[in-house]
Design a protein around this motif. Structure first.
Motif, PDB file in Angstrom:
ATOM      1  N   ALA B  44       1.723  -2.076  -1.392  1.00  0.00           N
ATOM      2  CA  ALA B  44       0.328  -2.108  -2.228  1.00  0.00           C
ATOM      3  C   ALA B  44      -0.777  -2.590  -1.335  1.00  0.00           C
ATOM      4  O   ALA B  44      -1.860  -2.129  -1.232  1.00  0.00           O
ATOM      5  CB  ALA B  44       0.642  -3.087  -3.345  1.00  0.00           C
ATOM      6  N   VAL B  45      -0.220  -3.637  -0.463  1.00  0.00           N
ATOM      7  CA  VAL B  45      -1.416  -4.112   0.307  1.00  0.00           C
ATOM      8  C   VAL B  45      -1.738  -3.026   1.373  1.00  0.00           C
ATOM      9  O   VAL B  45      -3.020  -3.060   1.945  1.00  0.00           O
ATOM     10  CB  VAL B  45      -0.639  -5.203   1.168  1.00  0.00           C
ATOM     11  N   ILE B 170       0.282  -8.820   4.894  1.00  0.00           N
ATOM     12  CA  ILE B 170      -0.730  -9.565   4.215  1.00  0.00           C
ATOM     13  C   ILE B 170      -1.654 -10.167   5.371  1.00  0.00           C
ATOM     14  O   ILE B 170      -2.966 -10.234   5.073  1.00  0.00           O
ATOM     15  CB  ILE B 170      -0.122 -10.884   3.341  1.00  0.00           C
ATOM     16  N   ALA B 171      -1.255 -10.747   6.318  1.00  0.00           N
ATOM     17  CA  ALA B 171      -1.966 -11.586   7.198  1.00  0.00           C
ATOM     18  C   ALA B 171      -2.944 -10.392   8.115  1.00  0.00           C
ATOM     19  O   ALA B 171      -4.166 -10.640   8.326  1.00  0.00           O
ATOM     20  CB  ALA B 171      -0.901 -12.128   8.380  1.00  0.00           C
ATOM     21  N   VAL B 172      -2.307  -9.360   8.323  1.00  0.00           N
ATOM     22  CA  VAL B 172      -3.002  -8.154   8.915  1.00  0.00           C
ATOM     23  C   VAL B 172      -4.165  -7.806   7.976  1.00  0.00           C
ATOM     24  O   VAL B 172      -5.487  -7.762   8.375  1.00  0.00           O
ATOM     25  CB  VAL B 172      -2.277  -6.910   9.236  1.00  0.00           C
ATOM     26  N   ALA B 173      -3.778  -7.619   6.649  1.00  0.00           N
ATOM     27  CA  ALA B 173      -5.007  -7.191   5.667  1.00  0.00           C
ATOM     28  C   ALA B 173      -5.971  -8.286   5.597  1.00  0.00           C
ATOM     29  O   ALA B 173      -7.196  -7.849   5.784  1.00  0.00           O
ATOM     30  CB  ALA B 173      -4.350  -7.013   4.295  1.00  0.00           C
ATOM     31  N   ALA B 174      -5.568  -9.716   5.744  1.00  0.00           N
ATOM     32  CA  ALA B 174      -6.701 -10.631   5.411  1.00  0.00           C
ATOM     33  C   ALA B 174      -7.288 -10.626   6.805  1.00  0.00           C
ATOM     34  O   ALA B 174      -8.725 -10.703   6.763  1.00  0.00           O
ATOM     35  CB  ALA B 174      -5.987 -11.798   5.261  1.00  0.00           C
ATOM     36  N   GLY B 175      -6.823 -10.249   7.941  1.00  0.00           N
ATOM     37  CA  GLY B 175      -7.848 -10.316   9.046  1.00  0.00           C
ATOM     38  C   GLY B 175      -8.562  -9.204   9.107  1.00  0.00           C
ATOM     39  O   GLY B 175      -9.740  -9.250   9.600  1.00  0.00           O
ATOM     40  N   ILE B 176      -8.122  -7.792   8.729  1.00  0.00           N
ATOM     41  CA  ILE B 176      -9.130  -6.898   8.383  1.00  0.00           C
ATOM     42  C   ILE B 176     -10.344  -7.336   7.604  1.00  0.00           C
ATOM     43  O   ILE B 176     -11.569  -6.737   8.335  1.00  0.00           O
ATOM     44  CB  ILE B 176      -8.412  -5.798   8.099  1.00  0.00           C
ATOM     45  N   GLY B 252      -4.001  -5.226  -9.946  1.00  0.00           N
ATOM     46  CA  GLY B 252      -4.223  -6.688  -9.615  1.00  0.00           C
ATOM     47  C   GLY B 252      -5.720  -6.547  -9.072  1.00  0.00           C
ATOM     48  O   GLY B 252      -6.376  -7.593  -9.245  1.00  0.00           O
ATOM     49  N   GLY B 253      -6.460  -5.504  -8.744  1.00  0.00           N
ATOM     50  CA  GLY B 253      -7.832  -5.485  -8.280  1.00  0.00           C
ATOM     51  C   GLY B 253      -7.741  -5.236  -6.487  1.00  0.00           C
ATOM     52  O   GLY B 253      -7.007  -5.711  -6.054  1.00  0.00           O
ATOM     53  N   THR B 254      -9.025  -4.412  -6.213  1.00  0.00           N
ATOM     54  CA  THR B 254      -8.818  -3.858  -5.093  1.00  0.00           C
ATOM     55  C   THR B 254      -9.663  -4.575  -4.064  1.00  0.00           C
ATOM     56  O   THR B 254     -10.075  -4.357  -2.873  1.00  0.00           O
ATOM     57  CB  THR B 254      -9.293  -2.513  -4.777  1.00  0.00           C
ATOM     58  N   GLN B 255     -10.378  -5.731  -4.639  1.00  0.00           N
ATOM     59  CA  GLN B 255     -11.279  -6.464  -3.739  1.00  0.00           C
ATOM     60  C   GLN B 255     -10.832  -7.142  -2.364  1.00  0.00           C
ATOM     61  O   GLN B 255     -11.558  -7.291  -1.450  1.00  0.00           O
ATOM     62  CB  GLN B 255     -12.361  -7.474  -4.464  1.00  0.00           C
ATOM     63  N   GLY B 256      -9.545  -7.302  -2.468  1.00  0.00           N
ATOM     64  CA  GLY B 256      -9.051  -8.159  -1.286  1.00  0.00           C
ATOM     65  C   GLY B 256      -7.495  -8.021  -1.157  1.00  0.00           C
ATOM     66  O   GLY B 256      -7.087  -7.285  -2.534  1.00  0.00           O
TER      67      GLY B 256
END
Lengths: 293, 316
Positions: B44-45, B170-176, B252-256
């Protein structure tokens, strides 16, 4: 050395198959091509119609092609209602791109799973009186199981084209594809016109379902292979060009059938995709379309 | 501590806590369930990196996922490589697949990309079915070792591997989200034409996002042959993976990255219970129905609902 009779047979039955693909794609050419509603559940709706028709005809012996004409209006009404929902929740909010696509994808899954739950995962088919008969044209055989659905789909496509050219509503549908706001000035409500046209596209899915069940047995997931096929045909044709869709479907049927004859039927699903990718990469406006990128 | 560092430390702490809790439970079924939930968190991430950040819908989750699984099968069979190497290779293969798909279709309107990915699964499945070395239509078996390194139990090892992958994802997605790439993708999502006109290299950013997202999906699929011991094309390419990744993210929501994590955890936990009590078909019907309801009634997902509820609380 290739056997010319084998190839001739493959081409002819490819043309007949192409007629089936044409009716399967025509509804999508209307909804996706003309109305810009990307109904990826279209093949699932066609398979739904096939299963309903099989359930009606297998016990009673009623002809599936006639049954398709009878249930088409019901599907049309459902489609019109569906478009109203889609418009209310996605088009008006401007959420078509992601939420709208997800909506139709969810609808496709719900239709497929409901079919599995109601009818089981087995294949269904209908015995027809003409199922085993065949017309011979020299060495080339024309099985009626392919020929009759092909004729029916050609007749429906002709009726559709006439309606779009001649009737007021039909011309308004063509107009809504070109300029929605201009249509308003002419006193026609674009949403009402799109409702009619989308209903029509779903009715076409029902007729395609009737043709499909005569041609081949159907299971709940038969729609998957058709997704690639119908989208390839509609895009190959250039979105919204209906005569182009017919030509593209015939070309496609021949290519797929010749591939199946030469390399084995297991490879035929790959034809749709390769063709689709080639078209998208090389000529996204299709054979007959204007630029639409 | 800076925000990114705090997040990464928090993720690592959450991971260690999860392992300790499951160690206390010490039940094979718990490792299995945890693995599946984490696999969907990662899917999902990954899906959201393209959909949520840039607005492009990928219908090919199953294809990228299965490409990863079959990379493991082929590499294990041909070279008997270690699973960890296979995971990296699967990420490269699926990433390259994403890059290729994107290069062919991402210059067009977004819907063409969606359509192309939709048929990607069908074609890859046709390829595998016609490829006897990869097991063909009857599938392939993978021998599962007894234990691995410090892990006495192979189920535990697979769980920890998927945990590391999911937290890494998750870390990569948050980094992006924080990076220039994330900002560029957001401009594409809001108005691609304006972004291109303002000098954002839209195609390059979309290609990077597709490759990262596809690679993560491939890595999520890589341990599957070991998890399942037996894999056939039908299971690997099942549309279930696609619909789940989509539904979890949109619910969940797509914003983050938080949205997909919430959606995946909720939905797959529910599914784990539901598969036991009702059939897997009924399960899928519920997922499809919930997806339709959410995109219609709560297009911003659970996160959007929470935000709206909080907003109302502030004004009252």
């Amino acid at each position: 050395m290739l056997d010319p009779v084998l190839i001739a047979n493959a081409v002819v039955s490819g043309l007949l198959l192409g007629c089936l693909y044409a009716i399967a794609s025509m509804g999508l050419a209307v909804s996706f091509g003309m109305l810009d509603v990307v109904n990826i559940a279209h093949p699932a709706m066609m398979v739904l119609a096939s299963c309903v028709i099989a359930a009606l005809c297998a016990p009673t012996g009623f002809d599936p092609l006639l049954a398709a004409l009878l249930i088409a209006p019901v599907f049309g009404l459902l489609g019109a209602g569906l478009y109203r929902l889609y418009h209310l929740y996605f088009e008006r909010r401007g959420d078509e791109a992601m939420q709208g696509l997800a909506f139709f994808f969810g609808l496709m899954i719900v239709i497929e799973v409901s079919l599995v739950l109601v009818y089981g995962a087995d294949q269904r088919w209908v015995e027809t009186g003409y199922g085993g008969l065949s017309l011979g044209l020299g060495p080339v055989g024309l099985p009626l199981r392919m020929l009759l659905p092909a004729l029916m789909s050609l007749a429906c496509i002709a009726a559709l084209l006439l309606w779009l050219r001649r009737s007021f509503t039909g011309r308004a549908v063509a107009a809504v594809a070109q300029d929605r706001d201009a249509l308003r000035f002419l006193g026609a409500d674009p949403i009402r016109i799109k409702t009619v046209a989308f209903g029509l596209s779903v009715a076409l899915a029902a007729i395609a379902g009737g043709c499909l069940i005569v041609v081949q047995p159907v299971d709940a997931h038969s729609g998957h292979v058709f997704i690639g096929r119908v989208l390839a045909v509609v895009i190959l044709a250039g979105l919204g060009s209906l005569p182009g869709t017919l030509v593209a479907a015939l070309v496609f049927g021949v290519i797929e059938n010749v591939t199946a004859t030469l390399f084995g039927p297991a490879w035929s699903p790959a034809v749709a995709f390769s063709l689709l990718l080639a078209v998208l990469a090389l000529r996204p406006q299709g054979m007959f379309g204007r630029a639409h990128a | 501590m800076s925000r990114p560092l705090r997040l990464n430390v928090g993720l690592a702490a959450a991971g260690v806590a999860l392992i300790l809790i499951l160690r206390l439970i010490d039940n094979d079924y718990a490792w299995y369930t945890g693995y599946v939930i984490l696999q969907y968190v990662l899917l999902a991430v990954a899906w959201n990196i393209l959909a949520g950040y840039s607005g492009y819908v990928n219908f090919g989750t199953a294809a990228f996922f299965a490409a990863g699984a079959y990379t493991t099968i082929l590499l294990t069979k041909a070279l008997n490589l270690d699973l960890l190497v296979c995971v990296l290779a699967a990420g490269l293969v699926s990433g390259a697949l994403g890059l290729g798909m994107g290069w062919l279709t991402l210059r067009l309107r977004g819907v063409y990309f969606s359509i192309a990915t939709l048929s990607l699964a069908v074609v890859l499945q046709t390829l595998v079915v016609n490829w006897p070395y990869a097991g063909g239509s009857s599938g392939a078996y993978t021998m599962r070792p007894q234990g691995y390194a410090v892990f006495g139990n192979y189920s535990e090892f697979l769980f920890v591997l998927m945990l590391v992958l999911a937290l890494g994802g998750i870390a990569v997605a948050a980094g992006i989200e924080r990076s220039r790439l994330g900002l560029g993708l957001a401009t594409i999502r809001d108005d691609e034409r304006a972004a291109a006109a303002a000098g954002v290299p839209t195609l390059r950013l979309k290609l990077i996002a597709t490759a990262i997202s596809g690679g993560m999906m491939g890595m999520a699929g890589a341990p599957l042959p070991y998890y399942a011991s037996y894999l056939n094309p039908e299971a690997a390419f099942s549309l279930t993976h696609t619909i789940n990744a989509m539904a979890m993210t949109l619910i969940g929501g797509t914003q983050g990255w938080v949205g997909p994590v919430i959606g995946a955890t909720l939905l797959s936990t529910l599914q784990q219970g539901a598969t036991v009590t009702i059939s897997s078909a009924g399960n899928l019907l519920i997922v499809g129905g919930v997806l339709i309801l959410f995109v219609m009634l709560a297009p911003k997902g659970i996160l959007g609902l929470i935000r709206a509820w909080r907003g109302r609380g502030d004004t009252a």
